[in-house]
Design a protein around this motif. Structure first.
Motif, mmCIF file in Angstrom:
data_model
loop_
_atom_site.group_PDB
_atom_site.id
_atom_site.type_symbol
_atom_site.label_atom_id
_atom_site.label_comp_id
_atom_site.label_asym_id
_atom_site.label_seq_id
_atom_site.Cartn_x
_atom_site.Cartn_y
_atom_site.Cartn_z
ATOM 1 N N SER A 285 31.557 29.699 37.773
ATOM 2 C CA SER A 285 31.170 28.765 36.784
ATOM 3 C C SER A 285 30.477 29.327 35.720
ATOM 4 O O SER A 285 29.951 30.504 35.642
ATOM 5 N N GLY A 286 30.726 28.813 34.420
ATOM 6 C CA GLY A 286 29.937 29.464 33.124
ATOM 7 C C GLY A 286 30.794 29.151 32.042
ATOM 8 O O GLY A 286 31.950 28.562 32.182
ATOM 9 N N PRO A 287 30.486 29.639 30.714
ATOM 10 C CA PRO A 287 31.072 29.437 29.506
ATOM 11 C C PRO A 287 32.451 29.896 29.513
ATOM 12 O O PRO A 287 32.824 30.993 30.298
ATOM 13 N N ALA A 288 33.495 29.480 28.788
ATOM 14 C CA ALA A 288 34.763 29.918 28.440
ATOM 15 C C ALA A 288 34.721 31.325 28.050
ATOM 16 O O ALA A 288 33.899 31.746 27.280
ATOM 17 N N GLY A 289 35.850 32.144 28.362
ATOM 18 C CA GLY A 289 35.895 33.392 28.202
ATOM 19 C C GLY A 289 34.822 34.669 28.484
ATOM 20 O O GLY A 289 34.945 35.655 27.983
ATOM 21 N N THR A 290 34.301 34.214 29.391
ATOM 22 C CA THR A 290 33.338 35.151 30.117
ATOM 23 C C THR A 290 33.920 36.247 31.151
ATOM 24 O O THR A 290 33.247 36.922 31.862
ATOM 25 N N GLY A 291 35.227 35.774 31.705
ATOM 26 C CA GLY A 291 35.955 36.486 32.265
ATOM 27 C C GLY A 291 36.221 35.993 33.724
ATOM 28 O O GLY A 291 36.280 36.959 34.715
ATOM 29 N N LYS A 292 36.036 34.803 33.882
ATOM 30 C CA LYS A 292 36.330 34.270 35.322
ATOM 31 C C LYS A 292 37.794 34.619 35.709
ATOM 32 O O LYS A 292 37.962 35.108 37.018
ATOM 33 N N THR A 293 38.607 34.597 34.943
ATOM 34 C CA THR A 293 40.114 34.782 35.431
ATOM 35 C C THR A 293 40.514 36.235 35.778
ATOM 36 O O THR A 293 41.125 36.644 36.457
ATOM 37 N N LYS A 294 39.992 36.949 34.803
ATOM 38 C CA LYS A 294 40.057 38.528 34.960
ATOM 39 C C LYS A 294 39.344 38.904 36.314
ATOM 40 O O LYS A 294 40.321 39.691 36.889
ATOM 41 N N LEU A 295 38.122 38.559 36.501
ATOM 42 C CA LEU A 295 37.562 38.979 37.779
ATOM 43 C C LEU A 295 38.265 38.399 38.891
ATOM 44 O O LEU A 295 38.406 39.270 39.829
ATOM 45 N N ALA A 296 38.825 37.267 39.138
ATOM 46 C CA ALA A 296 39.728 36.753 40.216
ATOM 47 C C ALA A 296 40.911 37.789 40.261
ATOM 48 O O ALA A 296 41.266 38.077 41.475
ATOM 49 N N SER A 297 41.517 37.928 39.119
ATOM 50 C CA SER A 297 42.820 38.892 39.144
ATOM 51 C C SER A 297 42.295 40.172 39.794
ATOM 52 O O SER A 297 43.103 40.812 40.546
ATOM 53 N N TYR A 298 41.479 40.919 39.221
ATOM 54 C CA TYR A 298 41.140 42.022 39.868
ATOM 55 C C TYR A 298 40.447 42.036 41.201
ATOM 56 O O TYR A 298 40.674 43.037 41.813
ATOM 57 N N LEU A 299 39.908 41.126 41.532
ATOM 58 C CA LEU A 299 39.509 41.010 43.227
ATOM 59 C C LEU A 299 40.784 40.929 44.081
ATOM 60 O O LEU A 299 41.040 41.542 44.972
ATOM 61 N N ALA A 300 41.939 40.325 43.626
ATOM 62 C CA ALA A 300 43.176 40.251 44.184
ATOM 63 C C ALA A 300 43.781 41.516 44.285
ATOM 64 O O ALA A 300 44.273 41.784 45.231
ATOM 65 N N LYS A 301 43.609 42.178 43.132
ATOM 66 C CA LYS A 301 44.262 43.808 43.134
ATOM 67 C C LYS A 301 43.393 44.634 43.947
ATOM 68 O O LYS A 301 44.130 45.331 45.002
ATOM 69 N N GLU A 302 42.199 44.522 44.139
ATOM 70 C CA GLU A 302 41.510 45.336 45.155
ATOM 71 C C GLU A 302 41.535 45.061 46.526
ATOM 72 O O GLU A 302 41.572 45.865 47.374
ATOM 73 N N LEU A 303 41.929 43.572 46.855
ATOM 74 C CA LEU A 303 41.983 43.082 48.213
ATOM 75 C C LEU A 303 43.621 43.361 48.586
ATOM 76 O O LEU A 303 43.930 43.119 49.835
ATOM 77 N N ASN A 304 44.423 43.839 47.546
ATOM 78 C CA ASN A 304 45.934 43.691 47.805
ATOM 79 C C ASN A 304 46.338 42.469 48.128
ATOM 80 O O ASN A 304 47.165 42.525 49.057
ATOM 81 N N LEU A 305 46.060 41.457 47.540
ATOM 82 C CA LEU A 305 46.605 40.113 47.987
ATOM 83 C C LEU A 305 47.210 39.372 46.667
ATOM 84 O O LEU A 305 47.017 39.495 45.505
ATOM 85 N N PRO A 306 48.369 38.717 46.906
ATOM 86 C CA PRO A 306 48.881 38.075 45.691
ATOM 87 C C PRO A 306 48.172 36.973 45.339
ATOM 88 O O PRO A 306 47.411 36.160 46.156
ATOM 89 N N ILE A 307 48.016 36.345 44.037
ATOM 90 C CA ILE A 307 47.169 35.255 43.473
ATOM 91 C C ILE A 307 47.840 34.408 42.785
ATOM 92 O O ILE A 307 48.980 34.692 42.011
ATOM 93 N N LEU A 308 47.750 33.135 42.833
ATOM 94 C CA LEU A 308 48.426 32.048 42.418
ATOM 95 C C LEU A 308 47.353 31.510 41.319
ATOM 96 O O LEU A 308 46.314 31.145 41.627
ATOM 97 N N PHE A 309 47.784 31.375 39.932
ATOM 98 C CA PHE A 309 46.888 30.777 38.790
ATOM 99 C C PHE A 309 47.369 29.491 38.561
ATOM 100 O O PHE A 309 48.682 29.277 38.283
ATOM 101 N N HIS A 310 46.421 28.357 38.510
ATOM 102 C CA HIS A 310 47.029 27.141 37.988
ATOM 103 C C HIS A 310 45.742 26.498 37.346
ATOM 104 O O HIS A 310 44.600 26.686 37.997
ATOM 105 N N SER A 311 46.095 25.832 36.228
ATOM 106 C CA SER A 311 44.908 24.850 35.663
ATOM 107 C C SER A 311 44.735 23.812 36.249
ATOM 108 O O SER A 311 45.753 22.973 36.484
#
Length: 718
Positions: A285-311
């Motif tokens: 949670s937090g204001p728009a543009g603060t990096g929530k999507t980026k952080l989720a994608s980087y977490l997926a990369k570090e855990l070597n997991l595929p990630i599904l993005f959906h609004s």
């Protein structure tokens, strides 16, 4: 903004270090996508696809079998052609009478003398022919249309029979018109007795076309659905994510929370020994543009997991149960993957309290509650659900059952001054060879107070665009121009270019805002002009129109550094907002005020309502009556309305009194602004000091100043 880039194909690295396409990985990726699509389809679609997939090889096999049989017949025709003499090839004796042969062809050949055997043929396909036998015997032509079996026996006998040397093959296309007319009549006679190979010819063709059509149809159907489906439902593989968590500048407190998620996921067994075995449900949670999507994608990369993005805003399809069905499909895809991350963005509606007017909204929330429930299988516990919202439980009432589903809540925030500088430095370092040396970032850092990292990235990108178009390096003024373009909007001077009356009203209006703010900053600075220059929030006063908010002029200013506002701060903000209309009234009378102050009055109303109704200011008791109103109900009680009107009247009167003393200065500044079109804070302070110095000099000459007065100098602000 997301730092994701879906590459067209998977790549491998060869020995030289160059990236080369890997067909096997690309095929594997495509097969996985088809599996995901198949998983989320309804039963009827699945059955249709299976039936079509079965029909394709069946029809293809049937066509192949027929073509094999026809190829055998073609070989027989070739054998017959090889047994004939070449001196009589391509000729037909059409002078003899033609009669229909009776009995079998072989019986006729064994019992009658034969002068010549003419085989008239026409290619039906590349491996089968239509044929008519004309046997010349005793001055007549006996016509036969042999069956497939007769043709085979006839071919075998022709090798050793005495009449084998009398075979002649004539293409039907080479015959004369008379001969063709004769054969057409024979075709009518033999219409019901055509050989099976000819009948099989069209069957093989139709079956082959059907197989090809089914194949193309199925591929087209899958391509269409995959293209549409995976625009919104598509797993991004970890190797497709560019960058890492270290690319996020600042936000160390937030990154530590994400590292805790990583540690808990990688050491699930150890955490389970301590009784921590709940599913991985995480709330961002937090204001728009603060990096929530980026952080989720980087977490997926570090855990070597595929990630599904959906609004989550796109869950509702307009049909009943559309959102819940989409969530069910997402859950099915995730379960098939077993180990993955599902990221639902813009999910504030899903966190709202249930029981609204639309039942299908509750259905979607209930489905998400069921998916996020703690009762799951062991494999389901390896799916990380991250649900992101631009609000939190403090700023928006949320459903308590939904909040309890999340074992971890990560609150994002806007960057502070040091982090903003580091973020801007980070984006400038990515294009370091195009950045001017010794650039001063303090102005741009101050202007972007309260802005998100995404806004900062956009500003640097816009500065790059401006630099490319101007053929120059990125400098401080380029960044400031880009900040104005991003934060204020694309302004233009043509809207009021030839409207002097409107330009004068706008100039008077904008200087009203500025001078009210300037008066307070001057008192705080104790007359220190350098301090005023550094402390005032105003950056530029402009007569250019701003289409973003339909303003015919604007004051570009930076955000205040104070996170908390006192009662006097709120009153000052109200005075500044009222300064535009107050100045209009001073110069043009009450009848001359314009609707240009509409946005100012709206903001004043909201500020006073917040102060009176929500903070209890100007009351004997400190109560928040706004908290008792239902969501969306903005009704104002009579007492609150009365207090708001009294305070608005008082503050407006104070503003008019202040600006009345500055009327000559306003006249001077308005003329300068109309000539220049826009003026920076530095230029505005210089004009004020020049005007005051001129006034001081005039007063001294006429004896209005004391002998001990010191003349101010305007060059300090230059």
């Amino acid at each position: 903004m997301s730092d994701l880039s879906a590459s067209k194909d998977a790549v491998e690295t060869d020995g030289s270090g160059a990236a080369t396409p890997s067909p096997w990985l690309a095929l594997k990726k495509l097969f996985c996508r088809v599996q995901d699509w198949f998983t989320i389809q309804p039963t009827a679609v699945k059955m249709m696809v299976v039936v079509v997939a079965i029909l394709i090889p069946l029809t293809a096999s049937y066509s192949f079998a027929l073509w094999q049989r026809q190829a055998a017949v073609a070989e027989q025709v070739k054998a017959m052609a090889g047994a004939s003499g070449t001196e009589q090839m391509w000729t037909l004796n059409d002078k003899l009478p033609v009669v229909f042969g009776s009995g079998s062809v072989l019986g006729f050949l064994e019992s009658r003398p034969v002068d010549r055997i003419t085989v008239v043929y026409k290619p039906l396909m590349w491996n089968v022919s239509e044929r008519i036998l004309l046997i010349e015997s005793q001055g007549k032509l006996y016509a036969y249309y042999p069956s497939d079996m007769e043709t085979k026996i006839f071919t075998d006998k022709a090798v050793s029979a005495s009449w084998g040397s009398k075979l002649v093959f004539v293409p039907r296309s080479e015959l004369s018109a008379t001969s063709l007319d004769m054969l057409e009549k024979l075709d009518e006679r033999f219409a019901g007795a055509r050989p099976q190979s000819e009948k099989d010819g069209w069957k093989a063709g139709v079956s082959g076309v059907l197989s090809a059509a089914l194949t193309l149809g199925l591929l087209g159907f899958l391509a269409f659905h995959l293209k549409g489906q995976f625009k919104s439902l598509r797993f991004i593989e970890p190797n497709q994510v560019h960058g890492s968590i270290d690319d996020l500048v600042g936000m160390d407190d937030i990154k530590s929370e994400v590292r805790q998620i990583k540690d808990q996921y990688e050491r699930r067994a150890e955490y389970a020994e301590y009784g921590i075995n709940k599913p991985f449900n995480v709330m961002f949670s937090g204001p728009a543009g603060t990096g929530k999507t980026k952080l989720a994608s980087y977490l997926a990369k570090e855990l070597n997991l595929p990630i599904l993005f959906h609004s989550a805003a796109n869950l509702e399809t307009g049909f009943v149960a559309g959102g819940s069905n989409t969530l069910a499909r997402i859950a099915s895809m995730a379960k098939r993957r077993k180990r993955c991350i599902v990221f639902l963005d813009e999910a504030q509606d899903l966190f709202m309290k249930r029981g609204g007017h639309r039942k299908f909204d509750d259905d979607t929330q209930n489905m998400l509650l069921a998916i996020l429930d703690g009762v799951r299988t062991k494999s389901d516990a390896e799916i990380i659900w991250i649900v992101a919202s631009n609000f939190n439980s403090e700023s928006m009432p949320m459903d308590e059952a939904m909040l309890r589903r999340f074992q971890m809540k990560v609150d994002f925030r806007l960057p502070n001054k040091e982090e903003r500088r580091a973020i801007i430095d980070h984006y400038l370092d990515q294009r370091a060879d195009k950045v001017a040396d010794g650039i001063d970032l303090r102005p741009i850092v101050e202007v972007t107070e309260g802005r998100s990292p995404a806004d900062l990235e956009t500003i640097v990108n816009q500065a790059g665009i401006t630099a490319v178009q101007g053929g120059e390096l990125i400098a401080g003024d380029t960044l400031m121009h880009a900040a104005e373009r991003v934060l204020v909007g694309n302004v233009n001077a043509n809207t009021t270019k030839e409207r002097e009356r409107d330009r004068r009203i706008i100039a008077i209006h904008e200087w009203g805002h500025f001078l009210v703010d300037f008066d307070l900053e001057r008192k705080r600075a104790g007359g220190d002009w350098e301090k005023i220059l550094s402390e005032m929030k105003t950056i530029k006063i402009s007569l250019k129109a701003n289409p973003r908010n339909n303003a015919l002029g604007f004051v570009f200013h930076k955000q205040g550094s104070n996170l908390l506002k006192t009662k006097s701060d709120i009153e000052h903000d109200v005075r500044v907002l009222l300064g535009g209309m107050a100045n209009e009234e001073l110069f043009f009378g009450e009848e001359g005020t314009t609707n240009g102050a509409h946005n100012d009055i709206t903001r004043v109303t909201k500020l006073l309502h917040h102060a009176v109704a929500e903070m209890g200011m100007y009351r004997k008791t400190r109560l928040n009556f706004g908290a008792l109103s239902d969501s969306g109900n903005r009704s104002v009680d009579e007492e609150t309305r009365t207090i708001m009107e009294l305070q608005s009247e008082r503050l407006y009167g104070e503003t008019k009194t202040l600006l009345a003393r500055q009327k000559p200065l306003t006249e001077h500044l308005a003329g300068k602004l109309m000539d220049a079109g826009e003026m920076s804070l530095k230029g505005a302070l210089f004009e004020i000091r020049s005007f005051e110095a001129a006034c001081f000099s005039f007063d001294s000459k006429v004896g209005l100043n004391g002998a001990s007065s010191a003349e101010p100098t305007p060059d300090a602000a230059a």
